[in-house]
Design a protein around this motif. Structure first.
Motif, PDB file in Angstrom:
ATOM      1  N   ILE A 121      29.070  76.296 -19.746  1.00 48.63           N
ATOM      2  CA  ILE A 121      29.056  76.038 -19.128  1.00 48.63           C
ATOM      3  C   ILE A 121      30.784  76.781 -18.907  1.00 48.63           C
ATOM      4  CG2 ILE A 121      30.934  74.213 -19.420  1.00 48.63           C
ATOM      5  CD1 ILE A 121      29.412  72.660 -16.777  1.00 48.63           C
ATOM      6  N   LEU A 122      31.114  76.789 -17.796  1.00 49.29           N
ATOM      7  CA  LEU A 122      32.298  77.221 -17.549  1.00 49.29           C
ATOM      8  C   LEU A 122      33.061  77.022 -16.469  1.00 49.29           C
ATOM      9  CD1 LEU A 122      30.202  80.011 -17.690  1.00 49.29           C
ATOM     10  CD2 LEU A 122      32.146  81.769 -16.551  1.00 49.29           C
ATOM     11  N   PRO A 123      33.721  76.466 -16.762  1.00 54.33           N
ATOM     12  CA  PRO A 123      35.056  75.523 -15.906  1.00 54.33           C
ATOM     13  C   PRO A 123      35.450  75.816 -14.758  1.00 54.33           C
ATOM     14  CG  PRO A 123      36.618  76.272 -17.456  1.00 54.33           C
ATOM     15  CD  PRO A 123      35.278  77.321 -17.688  1.00 54.33           C
ATOM     16  N   PRO A 124      35.729  74.796 -13.444  1.00 47.60           N
ATOM     17  CA  PRO A 124      36.608  75.864 -12.355  1.00 47.60           C
ATOM     18  C   PRO A 124      37.788  76.823 -13.061  1.00 47.60           C
ATOM     19  CG  PRO A 124      36.353  74.000 -12.719  1.00 47.60           C
ATOM     20  CD  PRO A 124      35.665  73.800 -13.110  1.00 47.60           C
ATOM     21  N   TRP A 125      38.094  77.785 -12.454  1.00 43.38           N
ATOM     22  CA  TRP A 125      39.254  78.759 -12.046  1.00 43.38           C
ATOM     23  C   TRP A 125      39.551  78.772 -10.817  1.00 43.38           C
ATOM     24  CZ3 TRP A 125      38.897  83.145 -16.046  1.00 43.38           C
ATOM     25  CH2 TRP A 125      39.961  83.549 -16.328  1.00 43.38           C
ATOM     26  N   LYS A 126      40.927  78.387 -10.146  1.00 44.02           N
ATOM     27  CA  LYS A 126      40.907  78.864  -9.011  1.00 44.02           C
ATOM     28  C   LYS A 126      41.681  79.600  -8.505  1.00 44.02           C
ATOM     29  CE  LYS A 126      43.340  76.184  -5.848  1.00 44.02           C
ATOM     30  NZ  LYS A 126      43.701  74.828  -5.061  1.00 44.02           N
ATOM     31  N   GLU A 127      42.117  80.295 -10.216  1.00 45.10           N
ATOM     32  CA  GLU A 127      42.199  81.902  -9.806  1.00 45.10           C
ATOM     33  C   GLU A 127      41.454  83.394  -9.489  1.00 45.10           C
ATOM     34  OE1 GLU A 127      45.238  79.085 -11.325  1.00 45.10           O
ATOM     35  OE2 GLU A 127      43.567  79.677 -11.958  1.00 45.10           O
ATOM     36  N   ILE A 128      41.014  82.559  -9.773  1.00 51.87           N
ATOM     37  CA  ILE A 128      39.396  83.916  -9.541  1.00 51.87           C
ATOM     38  C   ILE A 128      38.384  82.917  -8.918  1.00 51.87           C
ATOM     39  CG2 ILE A 128      39.533  84.848 -12.209  1.00 51.87           C
ATOM     40  CD1 ILE A 128      36.562  82.932 -12.466  1.00 51.87           C
ATOM     41  N   TYR A 129      38.095  82.173  -8.316  1.00 50.38           N
ATOM     42  CA  TYR A 129      38.066  81.443  -7.046  1.00 50.38           C
ATOM     43  C   TYR A 129      38.044  82.340  -5.729  1.00 50.38           C
ATOM     44  CZ  TYR A 129      34.868  78.171  -4.519  1.00 50.38           C
ATOM     45  OH  TYR A 129      33.530  77.939  -3.701  1.00 50.38           O
ATOM     46  N   GLU A 130      36.750  82.448  -5.306  1.00 54.83           N
ATOM     47  CA  GLU A 130      36.243  83.001  -3.829  1.00 54.83           C
ATOM     48  C   GLU A 130      35.231  82.820  -3.276  1.00 54.83           C
ATOM     49  OE1 GLU A 130      36.247  87.391  -4.317  1.00 54.83           O
ATOM     50  OE2 GLU A 130      38.274  87.715  -4.984  1.00 54.83           O
ATOM     51  N   THR A 131      34.980  82.368  -1.716  1.00 56.62           N
ATOM     52  CA  THR A 131      33.680  82.240  -1.522  1.00 56.62           C
ATOM     53  C   THR A 131      33.133  84.055  -0.425  1.00 56.62           C
ATOM     54  OG1 THR A 131      35.192  81.956   0.594  1.00 56.62           O
ATOM     55  CG2 THR A 131      34.784  80.276  -0.539  1.00 56.62           C
ATOM     56  N   ASP A 132      32.071  84.320  -0.557  1.00 58.88           N
ATOM     57  CA  ASP A 132      31.441  85.121   0.433  1.00 58.88           C
ATOM     58  C   ASP A 132      30.552  84.995   0.725  1.00 58.88           C
ATOM     59  OD1 ASP A 132      28.995  84.734  -1.363  1.00 58.88           O
ATOM     60  OD2 ASP A 132      30.053  86.187  -3.278  1.00 58.88           O
ATOM     61  N   ASN A 133      29.451  85.625   1.114  1.00 61.70           N
ATOM     62  CA  ASN A 133      28.093  85.741   2.507  1.00 61.70           C
ATOM     63  C   ASN A 133      27.417  84.249   1.572  1.00 61.70           C
ATOM     64  OD1 ASN A 133      28.942  86.786   3.880  1.00 61.70           O
ATOM     65  ND2 ASN A 133      28.632  88.356   3.462  1.00 61.70           N
ATOM     66  N   GLU A 134      27.116  84.235   0.541  1.00 64.08           N
ATOM     67  CA  GLU A 134      26.191  83.179  -0.411  1.00 64.08           C
ATOM     68  C   GLU A 134      26.550  82.574  -1.176  1.00 64.08           C
ATOM     69  OE1 GLU A 134      24.926  86.445  -2.485  1.00 64.08           O
ATOM     70  OE2 GLU A 134      24.469  87.763  -0.987  1.00 64.08           O
ATOM     71  N   ARG A 135      27.916  82.512  -0.874  1.00 63.57           N
ATOM     72  CA  ARG A 135      28.868  81.230  -1.821  1.00 63.57           C
ATOM     73  C   ARG A 135      29.831  80.156  -0.958  1.00 63.57           C
ATOM     74  NH1 ARG A 135      31.791  84.066  -5.045  1.00 63.57           N
ATOM     75  NH2 ARG A 135      30.470  84.278  -6.948  1.00 63.57           N
ATOM     76  N   LYS A 136      29.793  79.286  -0.229  1.00 69.16           N
ATOM     77  CA  LYS A 136      30.192  78.639   1.317  1.00 69.16           C
ATOM     78  C   LYS A 136      30.967  77.998   0.653  1.00 69.16           C
ATOM     79  CE  LYS A 136      27.356  81.062   3.992  1.00 69.16           C
ATOM     80  NZ  LYS A 136      28.477  81.851   5.136  1.00 69.16           N
TER      81      LYS A 136
END
Length: 182
Positions: A121-136
């Protein structure tokens, strides 16, 4: 449990797909994420099975497609490690998070498709988190998803191995070391 079928999971935007691609380049057999494929196909077809339109239909497709992908790989009887970008229990977790009823048939489907005992499991990582057309999802939703994924896999008897927040090569080597120990 299938000792060579490994799940890589976590909330959205934590580097799962990047890691899956890295494992593929390193010569491992990988199974790409079914949920993203469903979203892309539904958007192309102007369909309703999307998490922001018809969550129940989306969840049903996600579960069915994940089971189908699992069975397809199992039939190949591969002896080397196989990595899934999300597993069947990710669909079950999504349904729980969205208060979508989970039938006994759905639970039976999940139990009939076991993976290796260790789930990465990969933990939440705010520095790389981005939204896109499929990830809202918002950052808060991403963190919540991570916590629910952990709970779901633990409740089905899997061992959770949290990957470090590190570059993709470090994560790849971490996984290789862990699977060689099992």
């Amino acid at each position: 449990m299938r000792r060579n079928l490994f799940v890589i999971t976590g909330g959205p935007g934590v580097g799962k797909t990047t890691l899956i691609n890295e494992l593929k380049e390193a010569g491992f057999f990988v199974v790409e994420e079914d949920a993203r494929k469903i979203i892309q196909a539904q958007m192309f077809e102007d369909g309703n099975a999307l998490p922001w339109k018809n969550k129940k239909l989306y969840a049903k497709l996600m579960l069915e497609t994940s089971v189908s992908s699992y069975r397809e790989i199992k039939e190949k009887q591969l002896s080397n490690p196989v990595f899934f970008d999300r597993g069947i229990l990710d669909a079950i977790c999504y349904m729980t998070m969205e208060n979508i009823p989970i039938s006994s048939e759905m639970t039976a489907m999940a139990l009939a498709c076991p993976y290796a005992h260790q789930v990465f499991i990969l933990p939440p990582w705010k520095e790389i988190y981005e939204t896109d057309n499929e990830r809202k999802q918002t950052w808060k939703e991403a963190v919540y998803t991570f916590e629910r994924m952990k709970e779901t896999y633990l409740s089905y008897g899997y061992e959770i191995i949290e990957l470090p927040k590190a570059d993709v090569e470090t994560r790849r080597e971490f996984i290789k070391k862990k699977i060689n120990q099992s």
